[in-house]
Motif scaffolding. Structure first.
Motif, PDB file in Angstrom:
ATOM      1  N   GLN A  90       0.847  -1.362  -0.323  1.00  0.00           N
ATOM      2  CA  GLN A  90      -0.134   0.027  -0.291  1.00  0.00           C
ATOM      3  C   GLN A  90       1.221   1.267  -0.392  1.00  0.00           C
ATOM      4  O   GLN A  90       2.011   1.381   0.428  1.00  0.00           O
ATOM      5  N   ILE A  91       0.245   2.378  -0.787  1.00  0.00           N
ATOM      6  CA  ILE A  91       1.376   3.361  -0.718  1.00  0.00           C
ATOM      7  C   ILE A  91       0.217   4.744  -0.337  1.00  0.00           C
ATOM      8  O   ILE A  91      -0.731   4.409  -1.527  1.00  0.00           O
ATOM      9  N   ASP A  92       0.309   5.557  -0.046  1.00  0.00           N
ATOM     10  CA  ASP A  92      -1.015   6.066   0.589  1.00  0.00           C
ATOM     11  C   ASP A  92      -2.124   5.936   0.531  1.00  0.00           C
ATOM     12  O   ASP A  92      -2.310   4.645   1.154  1.00  0.00           O
ATOM     13  N   ASN A  93      -2.606   5.611  -0.058  1.00  0.00           N
ATOM     14  CA  ASN A  93      -4.253   5.268  -0.612  1.00  0.00           C
ATOM     15  C   ASN A  93      -3.684   4.682  -1.942  1.00  0.00           C
ATOM     16  O   ASN A  93      -5.529   4.384  -2.675  1.00  0.00           O
ATOM     17  N   LEU A  94      -3.315   3.733  -2.283  1.00  0.00           N
ATOM     18  CA  LEU A  94      -3.400   3.267  -2.782  1.00  0.00           C
ATOM     19  C   LEU A  94      -2.607   1.347  -2.700  1.00  0.00           C
ATOM     20  O   LEU A  94      -1.707   1.438  -2.042  1.00  0.00           O
ATOM     21  N   SER A  95      -3.676   1.090  -3.333  1.00  0.00           N
ATOM     22  CA  SER A  95      -3.354  -0.550  -3.078  1.00  0.00           C
ATOM     23  C   SER A  95      -3.341  -1.173  -4.138  1.00  0.00           C
ATOM     24  O   SER A  95      -3.404  -1.094  -5.557  1.00  0.00           O
ATOM     25  N   LEU A  96      -1.431  -1.778  -4.710  1.00  0.00           N
ATOM     26  CA  LEU A  96      -0.749  -2.305  -5.524  1.00  0.00           C
ATOM     27  C   LEU A  96      -0.429  -3.563  -5.568  1.00  0.00           C
ATOM     28  O   LEU A  96       0.258  -4.341  -4.698  1.00  0.00           O
ATOM     29  N   ALA A  97      -0.192  -4.529  -6.503  1.00  0.00           N
ATOM     30  CA  ALA A  97      -0.545  -5.893  -6.364  1.00  0.00           C
ATOM     31  C   ALA A  97      -0.187  -6.719  -7.006  1.00  0.00           C
ATOM     32  O   ALA A  97      -0.372  -5.834  -8.062  1.00  0.00           O
ATOM     33  N   VAL A  98       1.322  -7.163  -7.480  1.00  0.00           N
ATOM     34  CA  VAL A  98       2.229  -7.666  -8.775  1.00  0.00           C
ATOM     35  C   VAL A  98       1.326  -8.990  -8.466  1.00  0.00           C
ATOM     36  O   VAL A  98       1.745  -9.866  -7.229  1.00  0.00           O
ATOM     37  N   CYS A  99       1.552 -10.090  -9.785  1.00  0.00           N
ATOM     38  CA  CYS A  99       1.942 -10.817 -10.009  1.00  0.00           C
ATOM     39  C   CYS A  99       2.952 -11.801 -10.996  1.00  0.00           C
ATOM     40  O   CYS A  99       2.680 -10.729 -12.284  1.00  0.00           O
ATOM     41  N   THR A 100       3.953 -12.398 -10.597  1.00  0.00           N
ATOM     42  CA  THR A 100       5.074 -12.298 -11.270  1.00  0.00           C
ATOM     43  C   THR A 100       5.550 -14.117 -11.056  1.00  0.00           C
ATOM     44  O   THR A 100       5.095 -14.982 -11.237  1.00  0.00           O
ATOM     45  N   PRO A 101       6.307 -14.288 -12.452  1.00  0.00           N
ATOM     46  CA  PRO A 101       6.641 -15.975 -12.740  1.00  0.00           C
ATOM     47  C   PRO A 101       7.598 -17.011 -11.974  1.00  0.00           C
ATOM     48  O   PRO A 101       8.034 -17.302 -11.659  1.00  0.00           O
ATOM     49  N   THR A 102       8.737 -15.734 -11.025  1.00  0.00           N
ATOM     50  CA  THR A 102       9.638 -16.109 -10.199  1.00  0.00           C
ATOM     51  C   THR A 102       9.044 -15.089  -9.396  1.00  0.00           C
ATOM     52  O   THR A 102       9.007 -14.472  -8.989  1.00  0.00           O
ATOM     53  N   PRO A 103       9.966 -16.134  -7.633  1.00  0.00           N
ATOM     54  CA  PRO A 103       9.243 -14.823  -6.576  1.00  0.00           C
ATOM     55  C   PRO A 103      10.023 -13.454  -6.689  1.00  0.00           C
ATOM     56  O   PRO A 103      10.951 -13.325  -7.042  1.00  0.00           O
ATOM     57  N   PHE A 104       8.889 -12.407  -6.524  1.00  0.00           N
ATOM     58  CA  PHE A 104       9.487 -11.452  -6.375  1.00  0.00           C
ATOM     59  C   PHE A 104       8.827 -10.177  -4.579  1.00  0.00           C
ATOM     60  O   PHE A 104       7.032 -11.106  -5.104  1.00  0.00           O
ATOM     61  N   THR A 105       9.350  -9.647  -4.169  1.00  0.00           N
ATOM     62  CA  THR A 105       8.908  -8.827  -3.178  1.00  0.00           C
ATOM     63  C   THR A 105       8.404  -7.645  -3.433  1.00  0.00           C
ATOM     64  O   THR A 105       9.597  -6.959  -4.018  1.00  0.00           O
ATOM     65  N   LEU A 106       7.767  -6.782  -3.752  1.00  0.00           N
ATOM     66  CA  LEU A 106       7.531  -5.481  -3.848  1.00  0.00           C
ATOM     67  C   LEU A 106       7.251  -5.043  -2.564  1.00  0.00           C
ATOM     68  O   LEU A 106       6.855  -5.024  -1.528  1.00  0.00           O
ATOM     69  N   HIS A 107       8.021  -3.631  -2.661  1.00  0.00           N
ATOM     70  CA  HIS A 107       8.349  -2.606  -1.783  1.00  0.00           C
ATOM     71  C   HIS A 107       8.083  -1.120  -2.468  1.00  0.00           C
ATOM     72  O   HIS A 107       8.799  -0.934  -2.993  1.00  0.00           O
ATOM     73  N   ALA A 108       6.742  -0.409  -1.685  1.00  0.00           N
ATOM     74  CA  ALA A 108       6.690  -0.013  -1.481  1.00  0.00           C
ATOM     75  C   ALA A 108       8.138   1.524  -2.314  1.00  0.00           C
ATOM     76  O   ALA A 108       8.003   2.504  -2.902  1.00  0.00           O
ATOM     77  N   ALA A 109       9.607   1.109  -1.348  1.00  0.00           N
ATOM     78  CA  ALA A 109      10.260   1.496  -2.048  1.00  0.00           C
ATOM     79  C   ALA A 109      11.153   1.916  -3.595  1.00  0.00           C
ATOM     80  O   ALA A 109      12.189   2.543  -3.857  1.00  0.00           O
ATOM     81  N   ASP A 110      10.489   0.688  -3.847  1.00  0.00           N
ATOM     82  CA  ASP A 110      11.899   0.446  -5.189  1.00  0.00           C
ATOM     83  C   ASP A 110      10.582   0.752  -6.077  1.00  0.00           C
ATOM     84  O   ASP A 110      11.233   0.059  -7.143  1.00  0.00           O
ATOM     85  N   ILE A 111       9.882   1.116  -5.729  1.00  0.00           N
ATOM     86  CA  ILE A 111       8.461   1.917  -6.973  1.00  0.00           C
ATOM     87  C   ILE A 111       8.780   3.159  -6.899  1.00  0.00           C
ATOM     88  O   ILE A 111       9.180   4.082  -6.285  1.00  0.00           O
ATOM     89  N   GLN A 112       9.182   3.315  -9.064  1.00  0.00           N
ATOM     90  CA  GLN A 112       9.905   4.807  -9.256  1.00  0.00           C
ATOM     91  C   GLN A 112       8.784   5.385  -9.662  1.00  0.00           C
ATOM     92  O   GLN A 112       7.685   4.606 -10.679  1.00  0.00           O
ATOM     93  N   PHE A 113       8.744   6.691  -9.089  1.00  0.00           N
ATOM     94  CA  PHE A 113       7.102   8.057  -9.213  1.00  0.00           C
ATOM     95  C   PHE A 113       8.148   8.437 -10.833  1.00  0.00           C
ATOM     96  O   PHE A 113       9.263   8.931 -10.555  1.00  0.00           O
ATOM     97  N   VAL A 114       6.999   8.494 -12.101  1.00  0.00           N
ATOM     98  CA  VAL A 114       7.665   9.334 -13.018  1.00  0.00           C
ATOM     99  C   VAL A 114       6.874  10.462 -13.015  1.00  0.00           C
ATOM    100  O   VAL A 114       5.512   9.813 -13.398  1.00  0.00           O
ATOM    101  N   GLU A 115       7.129  11.034 -13.677  1.00  0.00           N
ATOM    102  CA  GLU A 115       5.935  12.542 -13.597  1.00  0.00           C
ATOM    103  C   GLU A 115       6.358  13.383 -14.841  1.00  0.00           C
ATOM    104  O   GLU A 115       7.480  12.768 -15.997  1.00  0.00           O
TER     105      GLU A 115
END
Length: 192
Positions: free
Chosen positions: A167-192
């Motif tokens: 969860q990032i602020d008021n966003l719920s974000l989920a990913v499904c991948t073919p190999t193990p991966f742990t999603l961390h908010a700090a690793d998500i790049q924000f692009v303007e």
């Protein structure tokens, strides 16, 4: 390798958009989200490979590409998951009130998902609803399925390293991948 990028549709779709993308963009209510998705992809690929659609509408690169991606948007937010490991699914949702969300949960959640929702304090149940919903959508999108298949997906059946949520602020974000991966908010790049 997995890479998660997000941004704002209102910014990405009205910024520096190439004339070629503008000419390809559909008219109507989906135009801004389509443009924002192509802008995110073009920031990662130059030149941007041709994008085609599967029979269920999942975008993919044409030809023999070594890259897979999935886009999702909710409100003014858009997320992109990029992979060189295989097919991926991504879902982002603004955590917001939704009329009859409990009835929707009753219609499409598994018994394990219902139990997860029931364990949450009342004040957190709406956020937990969206957490479960995004996990289910990410699974369906990885498979290339259509939204009506969400009822047949049990996100608890896939609660392992290839399904990750944050969860990032008021966003719920989920990913499904073919190999193990742990999603961390700090690793998500924000692009303007």
């Amino acid at each position: 390798m997995y890479r998660v990028v997000r941004g704002k549709i209102s910014t990405l779709s009205t910024g520096d958009v190439s004339p070629a993308l503008l000419s390809q963009a559909p008219d109507g209510p989906r135009r801004a989200a389509w443009l924002a998705g192509r802008v995110l992809l073009s920031r990662l690929f130059s030149p941007l490979p041709e994008v085609i659609y599967s029979e269920h509408g999942k975008p993919l690169f044409a030809g023999q590409s070594e890259w897979w991606f999935n886009l999702s948007h909710s409100g003014d937010d858009i997320a992109l998951l990029l992979s060189d490991e295989g097919e991926v699914g991504c879902d982002v949702e603004v955590i917001r009130p939704r009329a009859n969300w409990q009835a929707l949960a009753n219609a499409v959640f598994s018994s394990a998902e219902h139990a997860e929702l029931a364990r949450a304090p009342a004040a957190q149940q709406l956020a937990v609803f969206w957490h479960i919903w995004t996990r289910k959508e990410a699974i369906v999108k990885q498979r290339g399925g259509s939204a009506w298949q969400i009822v047949s997906v049990d996100s608890h059946g896939l609660m392992h390293a290839s399904l990750s949520h944050c969860q990032i602020d008021n966003l719920s974000l989920a990913v499904c991948t073919p190999t193990p991966f742990t999603l961390h908010a700090a690793d998500i790049q924000f692009v303007e």
